[in-house]
Design a protein around this motif. Structure first.
Motif, PDB file in Angstrom:
ATOM      1  N   SER A  39      12.623   2.066   9.884  1.00  0.00           N
ATOM      2  CA  SER A  39      12.157   0.718  10.271  1.00  0.00           C
ATOM      3  C   SER A  39      13.228  -0.221  10.445  1.00  0.00           C
ATOM      4  N   ASP A  90      13.984  -2.473  13.666  1.00  0.00           N
ATOM      5  CA  ASP A  90      13.936  -3.872  13.828  1.00  0.00           C
ATOM      6  C   ASP A  90      15.291  -4.448  14.206  1.00  0.00           C
ATOM      7  N   HIS A 128       6.001  -3.583  10.255  1.00  0.00           N
ATOM      8  CA  HIS A 128       6.900  -3.091   9.268  1.00  0.00           C
ATOM      9  C   HIS A 128       6.743  -3.998   8.002  1.00  0.00           C
ATOM     10  N   GLU A 182       6.068  -2.179   4.320  1.00  0.00           N
ATOM     11  CA  GLU A 182       6.914  -2.263   3.203  1.00  0.00           C
ATOM     12  C   GLU A 182       5.900  -2.822   1.947  1.00  0.00           C
TER      13      GLU A 182
END
Length: 1222
Positions: free
Chosen positions: A696, A700, A724, A728
């Protein structure tokens, strides 16, 4: 102080500012809905969240309550069904109104949320399959049910959070107050009437009193300032909460508070939605009963009127297509498409009403679902054909296209006519037989309420337009007699719309019945006054407006409506939202329109119809909705089998999905597990978490910014970044739960020697509280594992459907290779060592080969192959053989480089010792003929090969001596110190607790620099296999800690690299798998990255730099040391070349140009300005003043001329003095 041996400096650079202006925040949501009407959705979200929490709690109670029977599932089923219905209509109204309007002004946002709605619909389907299952008596099925409700709650909550973070601020930013109010009003008008009557009172249950007041005030600004419309909506809003006597004062006070004083100022009588007046009820019922038999003995025959209108509309459409085909005039296509869209909605809602209301009431086994689905499919094909013709209109559609259009239209007409004949023969006789006239009216009215207001506003005038005067009267009378008293305002609205019948001949408005339909019907009531509420005022004697009830306390009882007065300014100020027309008796119909069908904000779709269809038969609407026809759909279809470098991300997606499934399934076994299983499960979860985080972060930091860099793709990835963050948080929650579960498991095991919890039940009945807490925690963790699986599965599906096809359109293969290279270049060696086996275990052999081929291509300039072969024995380990184009010569010493460059032979020390002179000379000639090697590097290799026999003989002699004297007497097993005063082990170069046994000469040294300082050869640090602990002086295999029991696992250093055999106890060091050596820094992806083109590690600040292939594989132009393996910090020059930082400082004291390409080393504007002033002050001799010289500018590489000067010549193009005379 010297740098680490192999821990090389990362190139520094200037930090680039990061633009954070595009990031969304919740600041926009802190505004009041009174200032931003779109924020009324925050109330909707709060109610939905509360309902989801309640649903999940109920499912958990059902799962954990051992006494609950399977029959107890019905309340949970009803609760879930109601929530699904409300949320489904909420989503589809958003898809119909909010997102299309937003997509017009802000591209690349709406489709993601539309896809999420589809995914949430699938979750509801899965939940209902469990609710309808016959296995609910089993404990595992109940826990699965609780997990599914938790996953549904997580998914929808995250979706609404993202809307609040991204969508609402964008709407506030791009739409004015009035436009937001219009969107909210369109949203409300897009909900079915039946749902509105249930949704608004339900909504009020979940908000505080202050929020309720804010919501009412917001609705006042949203609803058009038409009293009848406001009475309809606020009647729904209050539901059954207003009670009789107190309702008058409470409603009046409420209206004054929220700005609705006008509703009550004209009369002391107000509308009471909970009418309880006996007199009013009696007279109302008299109206409904007295003339039932005289006008229509079988109201269900009204279905025939709908059939008649639909048939005629289809006949007209077929005739319109025929005329277009014959005339060849295509100007009427847009009008035809509008009629097609309208009749499609009418047919779909008509069939849904039959499936959900009429047929279930008549016979549970009677169904026309297949016929209705086939008709909807045919309408979809016709619409697709029509869209194709419209898109091809600029290229003159072919005659064949219009033949297909006509054929499709006639086919639909024939199918529906046959369907109607079957219904009239099978259904209507049963309805006439089994239901009373009043029940028939109620079924017809319930069918009408399945439509949204915006469609009803168009459908009623359309239907009445096909009816005779008598049929129109009966239609309105049946509607009045079927509606409950609380719907009186709604019926008034419907009857007023029926007055607005549009002539099928000239398009003008008229009253079908000669008077306003509602008023004309009053003539049958014994000459009673008109009860049409769309006239300007009512006479005092109107019995439907003036019914009152005397209260025992002397006050007026509630009424249907007070005297409704519409002032002239009300009419004129809302001309855009109401329609006025004159009936034959010159009275003006004043019932307002909604003002949404001609909206300019782009809302136009029949998504609600499709959603009702999905709710009725359980199917899910197609992802290829007409609402969002994007080019990516076509791209993904056309290139489904095309291999792209970016497809490597798919491989990670596949591995993630496989592990998610494993975690989800295995979490159900935590109820009865031993310590080893829990440890393995926790380890597997943490591995997945770490690799997901790396994946991720790469998206990003690299993939999404690359997409956003394309002008046409702004905002396309922001929602995935928000995903994301939410995912998380889920991982953190699961990790915390597993830590707590481990503690509970240890606590139970301390009381029970058995490994299994089940044996503990019989032995320790007194610990039931701990066991219950353990089971509840396991249930919670199982739910969270289900949530993370569902969330990530949907996230990955949307990414692959929406984002990945964009790479084919907007990125070349070379650009994709560069993106993949950047992703790999920010991934550390430790992560790769865990990631590669993990990913390949989920792939087939063919997929593994394709993935590794892409990695080879992306890392072709690096030492990645060598690094991989040093540790990985997997099925896809890279071949040792390398082609001439792949050869690199960047090792730490001569023999590392031989490993890289010699194809047929990879000699080590033992091999060289066994080689005869001819073989050695042959290998030297191979190196000499290798054109890919740098000349200086080639000389270095040849020199080492020439002296290798002597070095090998010395090694043999040293080992023999060591064996003869007891293997160690000559090793000088004594410690050395980095800091003698403080007795800190190490050497002048490094701080460490061990010495290395050099494989070349068999002697102990603290580091390779200490070895090379006193030896006539270089130390091969990677060949080192043994070390000596300086604490216990024991010789042992090399490793991170001392193996001697006396040292108790003493660490040799904070950092240890098993590949480079490197120790460092002071600085942050990482091993780069692409340089295949250790470098200074916190790690790849943290403060540095590896550029695959330049083949060097650079600071993260230098992401945007000028690449030169293998630019660091050269010598420093000042000191001539090899830069790639240099332990001194290296500086990047603007031109793309490199030199040592210390060399740069010394060189720039007297030079400002690159010693290689002669370009300026920085911004020389100040210096060049000084030269301008100097030349301006100088005066050349007269004979040189007009002379010019040809020059070549080193900075812009352009030729030109400059005034004569013996030293300085200014470029006329870029203004640089960095020139030379040619």
């Amino acid at each position: 102080m010297a740098m680490p041996d192999g821990a090389l400096a990362v190139i520094n650079g200037t930090v680039n500012a990061v633009d954070s202006s595009s990031s969304s925040s919740m600041t926009g949501l802190k505004k009041s809905p009174l200032k931003s009407p779109i924020l009324i959705f925050s109330f909707f979200h709060k109610a939905i969240r509360s309902a989801l929490d309640g649903l999940h709690r109920a499912a958990l109670d059902f799962a954990t309550n051992q006494q609950a029977a399977a029959s107890d599932i019905k309340p949970l089923f009803d609760r879930c069904h109601f929530l699904r219905t409300i949320y489904q209509h909420h989503c589809n109204a958003e898809d119909e109104v909010i997102f299309p309007a937003l997509d017009i002004r802000v591209k690349n946002v709406a489709r993601t949320y539309f896809l999420e709605h589809e995914g949430e619909s699938l979750l509801f389907d899965q939940l209902f399959r469990l609710l309808n299952s016959n296995l609910l008596e089993e404990e595992g099925c109940r826990r699965e049910l609780a997990s599914c409700t938790g996953a549904l709650r997580t998914s929808i909550s995250q979706h609404m959070f993202k809307e609040e973070e991204q969508v609402f601020p964008l709407v506030i930013e791009n739409f004015s107050f009035k436009e937001q109010a219009s969107l909210v009003w369109q949203f409300l008008c897009s909900l079915p009437v039946k749902m509105m009557a249930e949704f608004l009172p339900w909504l009020a249950l979940y908000v505080s009193s202050d929020e309720h007041q804010d919501m009412l005030k917001c609705l006042c600004s949203v609803i058009p300032e038409e009293k009848l419309l406001q009475q309809v909506v606020f009647g729904w809003m209050e539901g059954v909460k207003i009670k009789c006597r107190s309702c008058i004062n409470d409603t009046k006070a409420h209206c004054e508070n929220v700005g609705m004083h006008d509703l009550t100022s004209c009369s002391e009588k107000v509308y009471c939605v909970c009418e309880t007046s006996k007199t009013g009820k009696r007279k109302w019922m008299e109206l409904r009963v007295d003339h039932t038999t005289s006008h229509s003995s079988c109201p269900i025959d009204e279905i025939l009127l709908w059939h008649k209108a639909i048939k005629q509309e289809l006949i007209d459409l077929t005739e319109a297509v025929r005329k277009i085909q014959l005339s060849g005039k295509f100007s009427d296509l847009s009008a035809f498409n509008g009629r097609l869209h309208f009749i499609t909605e009418v047919c779909i809602f008509h069939s849904i009403a039959e499936d959900k209301v009429i047929f279930p009431a008549i016979d549970a086994e009677l169904s026309f679902l297949d016929e209705h689905a086939d008709e909807e499919l045919q309408f979809g094909k016709l619409r697709s054909l029509m869209e194709g013709i419209q898109n091809a209109e600029a290229n003159s559609p072919s005659t064949e296209d219009y033949m297909k259009l006509r054929s499709h239209t006639e086919q639909i007409k024939a199918t529906i006519l046959k369907h109607f004949d079957n219904e009239e023969a099978q259904v209507l006789p049963l309805a006439r037989k089994h239901f009373s006239p009043q029940r028939q009216r109620e079924l017809l009215y319930e069918s009408l309420r399945l439509m949204p207001l915006k469609l009803i506003e168009s459908v009623i005038p359309w239907l009445v337009g096909f009816l005779s005067e008598e049929e129109a009267k009966l239609f309105l009378l049946n509607m009045y007699m079927a509606a409950p008293t609380t719907d009186y305002a709604l019926i008034t609205l419907f009857s007023g719309w029926a007055c607005k019948t549009k002539s099928r001949n000239d398009g003008s408005f008229s009253s079908k019945t000669g008077l306003c339909s509602a008023r004309k019907l009053s003539d049958v009531e014994n000459n009673s006054p008109s009860f049409c509420l769309c006239v300007p005022s009512f006479s005092p004697e109107n019995k439907y407006s003036s019914i009152q009830q005397d209260d025992s306390r002397g006050s007026s009882g509630p009424v249907k409506y007070g005297k409704l007065e519409l002032r002239d300014n009300d009419v004129s100020s809302h001309a855009g939202t109401k329609e006025s027309f004159t009936s034959p008796d010159n009275q003006i119909c004043c019932v307002p329109g909604l003002g949404v069908n001609a909206s300019h904000l782009g809302a136009n779709s029949f998504v609600p119809a499709k959603s009702l269809r999905s709710l009725s038969n359980g199917s899910v609407p197609s992802l290829n909705s007409s609402l969002f026809v994007w080019e990516t759909d076509i791209v993904s279809a056309d290139n489904g089998f095309k291999t792209r470098p970016i497809d490597n991300i798919f491989k990670f997606h596949k591995a993630i999905c496989k592990d998610l499934e494993h975690i989800d399934v295995e979490s159900g076994k935590l109820f009865d597990c031993d310590e080893n299983f829990l440890r393995r499960f926790t380890g597997r979860f943490r591995l997945l978490w770490g690799l997901y985080r790396a994946h991720s972060n790469a998206e990003d930091d690299i993939v999404f910014p690359a997409l956003e860099s394309k002008e046409t793709l702004h905002n396309v990835s922001h929602s995935y970044t928000l995903d994301h963050k939410q995912e998380e948080k889920l991982f953190v929650d699961i990790s915390f739960g597993l830590s707590e579960l481990t503690q509970l498991h240890e606590s139970l095991n301390n009381k029970n020697s058995s490994d299994h919890i089940t044996s503990f039940y019989s032995d320790y009945s007194g610990c039931s509280d701990t066991i219950q807490k353990y089971n509840e925690l396991v249930t919670k963790i199982q739910g969270m594992c289900k949530s993370i699986r569902v969330t990530l599965d949907q996230h990955i599906f949307r990414e692959e459907l929406e984002l990945w096809p964009l790479f084919d359109v907007h990125f070349s293969v070379e650009e994709q290779d560069k993106i993949v290279g950047r992703i790999i270049g920010t991934t550390g060696a430790e992560v790769l060592q865990s990631m590669l086996p993990w990913v390949t275990s989920a792939l087939s052999q063919e997929e593994q080969n394709k993935m590794m081929d892409t990695w080879k291509q992306a890392t072709k300039n690096t030492m990645f192959k060598e690094w991989l072969n040093e540790w990985w024995e997997g099925p896809t380990s890279i071949s040792n053989a390398s082609t001439s184009s792949d050869r690199v010569s960047l090792g730490a010493d001569a023999f590392d480089n031989l490993d890289q460059n010699l194809q047929a032979f990879r000699p080590g020390w033992k091999d060289i010792f066994r080689m005869n002179q001819n073989e050695l000379e042959s290998e030297i000639r191979k190196v000499s003929r290798d054109s890919t090697l740098d000349p200086r590097r080639k000389s270095y290799l040849i020199q080492n090969l020439l002296t290798s026999r002597w070095i090998a003989s010395q090694q043999k002699s040293s080992k023999a001596t060591t064996d003869e004297f007891g293997n160690g007497d000559l090793l000088e097993r004594s410690p050395s110190f980095h800091d003698p005063e403080n007795k800190i082990f190490g050497c002048e170069h490094y701080r460490r607790n061990c010495k290395l046994l050099a494989a070349c000469c068999g002697k102990l040294f603290s580091c390779r620099f200490c070895h090379d300082k006193v030896s006539d050869h270089s130390m091969d640090r990677k060949a080192t296999t043994e070390m000596m602990c300086m604490c216990c002086l024991q010789l042992q295999p090399i490793g991170p800690v001392c193996a001697a029991p006396s040292c108790g696992g003493l660490s040799m250093a904070k950092y240890y690299c098993s590949i480079c055999k490197f120790f460092d106890d002071e600085r942050s060091v990482y091993h780069c798998p692409f340089c295949n050596i250790c470098r200074l820094g916190k790690g790849l992806g943290v403060d540095s990255f590896h550029c695959m083109q330049c083949n060097c590690c650079l600071s993260m600040q230098l992401v945007d730099h000028q690449c030169q292939e293998k630019s660091l594989e050269t010598n420093c132009p000042i000191c001539c040391d090899f830069l790639f393996t240099s332990s001194t910090s290296v500086r990047a020059l603007p031109c793309g070349h490199f030199m040592h930082s210390t060399c740069f400082q010394a060189y720039t004291c007297s030079h400002y140009t690159c010693p290689i390409c002669r370009k300026s080393l920085g911004d020389m504007a100040v210096y060049f300005g000084m030269l301008d002033a100097l030349l301006a002050s100088e005066e050349l001799p007269e004979e040189y003043q007009n002379r010019r010289q040809d020059i070549l500018c080193n900075d812009c590489d352009k030729k030109g001329t400059a005034p004569f000067h013996w030293l300085y010549h200014k470029c006329g193009l870029c203004g640089s003095y960095n020139t030379r005379v040619i």
